[in-house]
Enzyme design. Structure first.
Site, short mmCIF file in Angstrom:
data_model
loop_
_atom_site.label_atom_id
_atom_site.label_comp_id
_atom_site.label_asym_id
_atom_site.label_seq_id
_atom_site.Cartn_x
_atom_site.Cartn_y
_atom_site.Cartn_z
N GLU A 30 0.83 -1.21 0.00
CA GLU A 30 0.00 0.00 0.00
C GLU A 30 0.86 1.26 0.00
O GLU A 30 1.09 1.87 1.04
CB GLU A 30 -0.94 0.02 1.21
N LYS A 74 -2.76 -2.04 -2.89
CA LYS A 74 -3.81 -1.16 -2.35
C LYS A 74 -3.39 0.27 -2.67
O LYS A 74 -2.37 0.76 -2.16
CB LYS A 74 -3.99 -1.37 -0.85
#
Length: 297
Positions: free
Chosen positions: A177, A214
């Site tokens: 992420e 993500k």
């Protein structure tokens, strides 16, 4: 728990990932949004007890099932606790059909070159071993990009993939992420640098390895399609990044192959004072909207 079944659910499941991983720094704000003032606890243990009660209420709601919520990201303390008397990861998979992930990062370093790298994760090997034993499928690790700085973005992506390789070696699926802050003026340029850096790292992964990504919702619709379609990527998920739920859903619906992994946008409107009927109805409405946006593409 079968890793193959969880992998199949992540690859093929029509739904989204619930981010239930607020940590110490973000917990007071999450509880305030849930209608619990800071006067309700006297120490950190009491705060986390209240947060777990909120998460357990979400996970035990009739609306929270693997039909539309295909995964959930947990805070370490949540993994170590139980829901309805069952260890949390086992409860999610065995009772709800929801694939469990664990947030493993320990916060962010000070900004340098326009990015905030992850702090070192002490005892990571032991934590990953505990996660495997608990029935966790994968991990999530967050860093932040605050400027379109090529040097900083390349460093952030390199750190993410280095950690991802360690997670894979432990038998888990990493969600990488590198979040782009949605309010920065050069967001689109930062996303272009980020996509290029991720593609370069993906091409270096062995053919038998995959990661999940993500990412912040992009400035240009379908900008991350090359990542969605890459053979080394199991799934691309999006964070709401500060957008209100309706706005996040609208953007998400326009991006093919990207599903939600929302935190605050999922719990928007939930309140500790709501009756179970009111709470379940509000959560069901939120899940329905996020699900619809996730499967639109």
């Amino acid at each position: 728990m079968t890793t193959a079944a969880m992998t199949a659910k992540m690859r093929e499941g029509r739904g989204f990932i619930a981010a239930l991983d607020q940590s110490g720094g973000s917990t007071p704000k999450a509880l305030r949004q849930y209608g619990i003032a800071e006067t309700a606890w006297s120490d950190e243990a009491g705060m986390f007890d209240l947060m777990h009660a909120m998460r357990a209420r979400i996970m035990t709601s009739p609306a929270f099932t693997g039909e539309k919520v295909i995964g959930a990201i947990l805070f370490e303390q949540t993994m170590d606790r139980t829901v309805d008397g069952t260890p949390t990861a086992r409860f999610l998979w065995e009772k709800r059909g929801v694939v469990p992930f664990l947030k493993i990062d320990k916060g962010l370093e000070a900004e340098a070159d326009g990015v905030q790298l992850m702090k070192p994760i002490a005892g990571l090997d032991a934590l990953l071993a505990r996660a495997v034993a608990a029935g966790i499928f994968g991990t999530k690790e967050r860093s932040v990009i605050n400027a379109a700085n090529a040097r900083g973005i390349e460093a952030a992506v390199a750190q993410q993939f280095a950690l991802g390789r360690q997670v894979i070696a432990a038998g888990l699926m990493p969600i990488l992420e590198p979040e782009v802050t949605i309010s920065i003026p050069d967001k689109a340029a930062a996303e272009s640098l980020l996509r290029d850096a991720i593609l370069a790292e993906l091409d270096r992964l062995p053919a038998d390895q995959q990661v999940m990504l993500k990412l912040s919702l992009p400035s240009v619709d379908n900008f991350y399609l090359p990542l969605v379609d890459h053979p080394r990527v199991l799934r691309v998920v999006a964070l709401s990044g500060g957008h209100a739920r309706d706005a996040a859903n609208a953007i998400l619906a326009r991006n093919r192959g990207v599903i939600a992994s929302f935190s605050r946008a999922l719990t928007e409107g939930l309140n500790a004072q709501q009756s179970d009927a009111e709470f379940n109805a509000m959560l069901g409405q939120a899940i329905e909207g996020i699900w619809a946006a996730s499967v639109a593409g």
